[in-house]
Design an enzyme around this catalytic site. Structure first.
Site, PDB file in Angstrom:
ATOM      1  N   ASP A  99      44.517  64.994  32.315  1.00 16.04           N
ATOM      2  CA  ASP A  99      44.213  66.433  31.912  1.00 16.04           C
ATOM      3  C   ASP A  99      46.217  66.640  32.283  1.00 16.04           C
ATOM      4  OD1 ASP A  99      43.946  69.139  32.578  1.00 16.04           O
ATOM      5  OD2 ASP A  99      42.146  68.896  33.586  1.00 16.04           O
TER       6      ASP A  99
ATOM      7  N   ASP B 204      45.855  72.270  29.311  1.00 16.44           N
ATOM      8  CA  ASP B 204      45.514  72.597  30.094  1.00 16.44           C
ATOM      9  C   ASP B 204      45.764  74.407  29.569  1.00 16.44           C
ATOM     10  OD1 ASP B 204      44.643  73.187  33.250  1.00 16.44           O
ATOM     11  OD2 ASP B 204      46.458  75.400  33.095  1.00 16.44           O
TER      12      ASP B 204
ATOM     13  N   GLU C 131      42.368  73.053  26.162  1.00 10.14           N
ATOM     14  CA  GLU C 131      41.352  74.020  26.519  1.00 10.14           C
ATOM     15  C   GLU C 131      42.753  76.146  26.138  1.00 10.14           C
ATOM     16  OE1 GLU C 131      41.216  76.262  30.583  1.00 10.14           O
ATOM     17  OE2 GLU C 131      42.807  75.605  30.546  1.00 10.14           O
TER      18      GLU C 131
ATOM     19  N   HIS D 253      35.235  72.973  35.987  1.00 13.11           N
ATOM     20  CA  HIS D 253      35.697  73.217  37.474  1.00 13.11           C
ATOM     21  C   HIS D 253      36.104  74.797  37.565  1.00 13.11           C
ATOM     22  CE1 HIS D 253      38.933  72.717  34.598  1.00 13.11           C
ATOM     23  NE2 HIS D 253      39.641  72.932  35.659  1.00 13.11           N
ATOM     24  N   ASP D 254      36.319  75.426  36.222  1.00 18.16           N
ATOM     25  CA  ASP D 254      36.475  77.249  36.118  1.00 18.16           C
ATOM     26  C   ASP D 254      35.163  77.946  36.000  1.00 18.16           C
ATOM     27  OD1 ASP D 254      39.353  76.419  36.343  1.00 18.16           O
ATOM     28  OD2 ASP D 254      39.320  76.608  34.659  1.00 18.16           O
TER      29      ASP D 254
HETATM   30  C1  GLC Z   1      43.558  76.746  33.643  1.00 21.77           C
HETATM   31  C2  GLC Z   1      42.471  75.786  34.526  1.00 21.77           C
HETATM   32  C3  GLC Z   1      43.347  76.441  35.422  1.00 21.77           C
HETATM   33  C4  GLC Z   1      43.162  76.969  36.389  1.00 21.77           C
HETATM   34  C5  GLC Z   1      44.263  77.197  35.669  1.00 21.77           C
HETATM   35  C6  GLC Z   1      45.731  77.466  36.149  1.00 21.77           C
HETATM   36  O1  GLC Z   1      42.948  77.147  32.510  1.00 21.77           O
HETATM   37  O2  GLC Z   1      41.298  74.872  33.946  1.00 21.77           O
HETATM   38  O3  GLC Z   1      41.765  75.495  36.387  1.00 21.77           O
HETATM   39  O4  GLC Z   1      43.578  77.266  37.269  1.00 21.77           O
HETATM   40  O5  GLC Z   1      44.215  76.559  33.958  1.00 21.77           O
HETATM   41  O6  GLC Z   1      46.578  76.228  35.482  1.00 21.77           O
END
Ligand code: GLC
Length: 555
Positions: free
Chosen positions: A97, A198, A254, A328-329
Site C-alpha cells: 500500500d 491510497d 484508489e 477494509h473500508d
Molecule cells: C483510503 C484508505 C482508508 C484511509 C484513507 C486515508 O481511503 O483506504 O482506509 O482511511 O484512505 O488514508
C-alpha cells in the site's frame, strides 16, 4: 512490460486482522507467512497488504511516520524479506500500500515543517494563514470537523483532508515527488510487485484552494478542490516515467469520485499512468441524501446493473477495470447486497455476488473472509468500535445532526468499516484461531459456524465456489478478454449479461430474488454448457433464491 495482472486475482490482507503469530492480539507478518498456502489454495496470485509501515495508528496505518520501517506490532524488516521470498516461491506476487497523499503528523518531515515558516520542510505540506479567526477555507475533513488545523508555532494552519494526524503532502513541491519516488524504488528494489495507491487522485489540489459547496454538516466539500485536480495526470505520468516504467509491476489507484471516462485516462491501454483504478460509484448507490454513507437504504438493483454495465462497456478496449465488492473500508457485501439472515441464504447470495463480479472483465479483488461469506458484525455498543471513521461518524450523527442514539448507532453499524476489520475466522477454537491472546477488536460471534476450517474441504462451501470462480478465469480467456452485453435491463430480479469472444458466448445469470420465483425471464438464456451453478436443487421452471448460473456456448 507484460500485463500479467490482467489474468490475476488479488487477495487483500488486512494485516492487523489476518493472523496473529505471537499472541499480542494483533495480526502480523509471520502470521501472514503461515497462511500463504491458504491463499494459494484459493487460487489467488497477488496479495495486497494494507499498510505495514511504522505508524502511530491514528487511522490504522494509513498515517505513516516512516516509509522505510515496518510497524513493530507487525514484525521486522527481516520478516518482510522472508515474506518476499516465501510468496514468490509459491507463485504469489506482493503489492504494498502506498499512502502518499498524506503522512502522519509524527513523520520527521512534518515535525520539521511545523517548526517555522522558513524550515526547509515547510513546503512539504500545505500551510495557509487563517481568515481572521476562521480557517483558510470551508473544507470539511473526511473524519469530521474542519480540514484545517492551526499550529501554535507559526499561527498558520495545515491542511488535512483526513484526520488531524494525517497532514496532506504538497505535491506541487518537486522535492516531495522525488521523495515519494525514492520510497517506491526502495520497495520495488526489495522485490515487491507493485502498489495499491491510497486516494491517489487527491494529490493535486486546485490552486487557491477555493471554498467548496456547502454540505448538510455545515462545512464545504473538499471534493471539487482536491479530487482529480489540475495536475493529477502530469504527476502520475511523471511517477510512471521516473519509477513504474522501469519495473514489471502492477498498480491500482484508489480513486473516490472517478468516472469511467476519467478512468480510461488513468488506466489507459497505453499504460502511461496506472494499470487500473478502484472506482467508488457502485459502493455509493445506497447513499443517503442527508447522512451520505451512514445509510439505512438498500442498493437498488437497477442502479447497480446500470453502473457496473457502464464500467464494463466504457473501459473495454480502452482501459482496465478493477472488480471489487469488499475491502477494509466497506461493510461486508453478503450483508449489504445479499442476505445473511440464514446460513442457506448467506451461502447462496455470497456465491451469486462472487459470480456476478468474477465473470466480468477486469482484475478481481477478494478481501480476506469474503471467500468464506463473512458477514457484518452485530456490534452492541459504540465502545466496541475501533475505527476513527465509525467513532467520528457516530459523534457527527448524534451531535451535529441530533439523531437519537438508536438511529445513529444503527446507521453506523450498517456501514462501519469495522464490519470488515474484525479478525479472520480460521476455525471454531477460541477467537477463531486468529490469536492466542485478546484480539484488538471483538470477534464476530458467528465465527463458531462461519470459518475456513469448515469450508476448505467442503465442495458446497463459499470457499470452494470462489476457488472454482478463480479457476474459470485462469481457464477461459473469454472472461478476461470478451466484450460485454447487458441482458434483461429492466428486470426486477436479475442481473444478467453476456460476454463474447471469437464465436464464443459466456452467459451469466444472477438472481437477486430472496424467494423462489418463476424462471421465464432467464429460461431462454439457459443454453450451452453449464460451467457453474451455485444451487444444488436447480430445476427448470423456477429459480431458487439467489440462484446463479454460468453457461458457455460456441456458435
Ligand atoms: C483510503 C484508505 C482508508 C484511509 C484513507 C486515508 O481511503 O483506504 O482506509 O482511511 O484512505 O488514508
Amino acid at each position: 512490460m507484460s500485463d500479467w495482472w490482467k489474468k490475476s486475482v488479488v487477495y487483500q490482507v488486512y494485516p492487523r486482522s489476518f493472523c496473529d503469530s505471537n499472541g499480542d492480539g494483533v495480526g502480523d507478518l509471520r502470521g501472514i507467512i503461515g497462511k500463504l498456502d491458504y491463499i494459494k489454495t484459493l487460487g489467488a496470485d497477488v496479495i495486497w497488504l494494507n499498510p505495514i509501515y511504522a505508524s502511530p495508528n491514528d487511522d490504522n496505518g494509513s498515517d505513516i511516520s516512516d516509509y522505510y520501517a515496518i510497524m513493530p506490532a507487525f514484525g521486522t524488516m527481516a520478516e518482510l524479506d522472508e515474506l518476499l521470498r516465501e510468496a514468490p516461491a509459491r507463485g504469489l506476487h506482493i503489492l504494498m500500500d502506498l499512502v502518499v497523499n498524506h503522512t502522519s503528523d509524527e513523520h520527521p518531515w512534518f515535525k520539521e515543517s511545523r517548526k517555522s515558516k522558513d524550515n526547509p520542510y515547510r513546503d512539504f505540506y500545505i500551510w495557509r494563514e487563517g481568515k481572521g479567526t476562521l480557517p483558510p477555507n470551508n473544507w470539511w475533513s473526511y473524519f469530521g470537523g474542519s480540514a484545517w488545523q492551526k499550529c501554535d508555532e507559526t499561527g498558520e494552519y495545515y491542511l488535512h483532508v483526513f484526520s488531524r494526524k494525517q497532514p496532506d503532502l504538497n505535491w506541487e513541491n518537486p522535492a516531495v515527488r522525488q521523495e515519494v519516488y525514492r520510497i517506491m524504488r526502495f520497495w520495488l528494489d526489495k522485490g515487491v510487485d507493485g502498489f495499491r495507491m491510497d486516494v491517489i487522485n487527491y494529490i493535486s489540489k486546485v490552486p487557491g484552494l477555493p471554498d467548496g459547496p456547502l454540505m448538510p454538516n455545515g462545512l464545504g466539500d473538499f471534493g471539487p478542490g482536491c479530487i482529480n485536480g489540475p495536475r493529477i495526470h502530469e504527476f502520475l505520468q511523471e511517477m510512471n516515467r521516473e519509477v513504474l516504467s522501469h519495473y514489471d509491476v502492477m498498480t491500482v489507484g484508489e480513486m473516490p469520485g472517478v468516472s469511467p471516462e476519467q478512468a480510461c485516462r488513468y488506466a489507459s491501454v497505453e499504460g502511461n499512468e496506472l494499470n487500473m483504478v478502484f472506482q467508488f460509484q457502485h459502493m455509493e448507490l445506497d447513499f443517503d441524501e442527508r447522512y451520505s454513507k451512514w445509510t439505512l437504504l438498500p442498493t437498488p438493483l437497477d442502479a447497480l446493473r446500470r453502473n457496473l454495465s457502464t464500467w464494463q462497456t466504457a473501459l473495454h478496449g480502452k482501459g482496465w477495470n478493477s472488480l471489487y465488492w469488499n475491502n477494509h473500508d466497506q461493510p461486508r457485501i453478503v450483508s449489504r447486497m445479499g442476505d445473511d439472515s440464514t446460513d442457506a441464504l448467506r451461502t447462496a447470495s455470497a456465491k451469486m455476488l462472487g459470480t456476478l463480479l468474477h465473470m466480468m472483465q477486469g482484475t478481481p479483488y477478494v478481501y480476506e473472509g469474503e471467500e468464506l461469506g463473512m458477514t457484518n458484525v452485530p456490534f452492541t455498543s459504540v465502545e466496541q468500535y475501533r475505527d476513527i471513521d465509525a467513532l467520528n461518524g457516530y459523534r457527527e450523527l448524534t451531535i451535529i445532526h441530533g439523531l437519537p442514539h438508536e438511529e445513529a448507532f444503527a446507521r453506523v453499524n450498517g456501514h462501519s468499516r469495522d464490519n470488515a476489520r474484525t479478525p479472520m475466522q480460521w476455525d471454531d477454537s477460541p477467537n477463531a484461531g486468529f490469536t492466542a491472546g485478546e484480539p484488538w477488536i471483538m470477534m464476530n460471534p458467528n465465527y463458531t459456524t462461519i470459518h475456513a476450517a469448515a469450508q476448505i474441504n467442503d465442495p458446497d462451501s463459499v470457499f470452494s465456489y470462489y476457488r472454482q470462480l478463480i479457476g474459470l478465469r485462469k481457464q477461459y480467456d473469454i472472461i478476461t478478454e470478451g466484450d460485454y452485453e447487458q441482458l434483461l435491463e429492466n428486470s426486477k430480479h436479475f442481473f444478467a449479461y453476456r460476454r463474447h469472444r471469437n464465436g464464443q458466448t459466456l452467459t451469466v445469470l444472477c438472481g437477486f430474488n430472496r424467494e423462489t420465483i418463476a424462471d421465464d425471464e432467464v429460461a431462454p438464456y439457459c443454453t450451452g454448457t453449464q460451467l457453474l451453478c451455485n444451487c444444488s436443487e436447480s430445476s427448470s421452471g423456477c429459480w431458487q433464491p439467489f440462484e446463479t448460473r454460468v453457461y458457455l456456448s460456441q456458435e
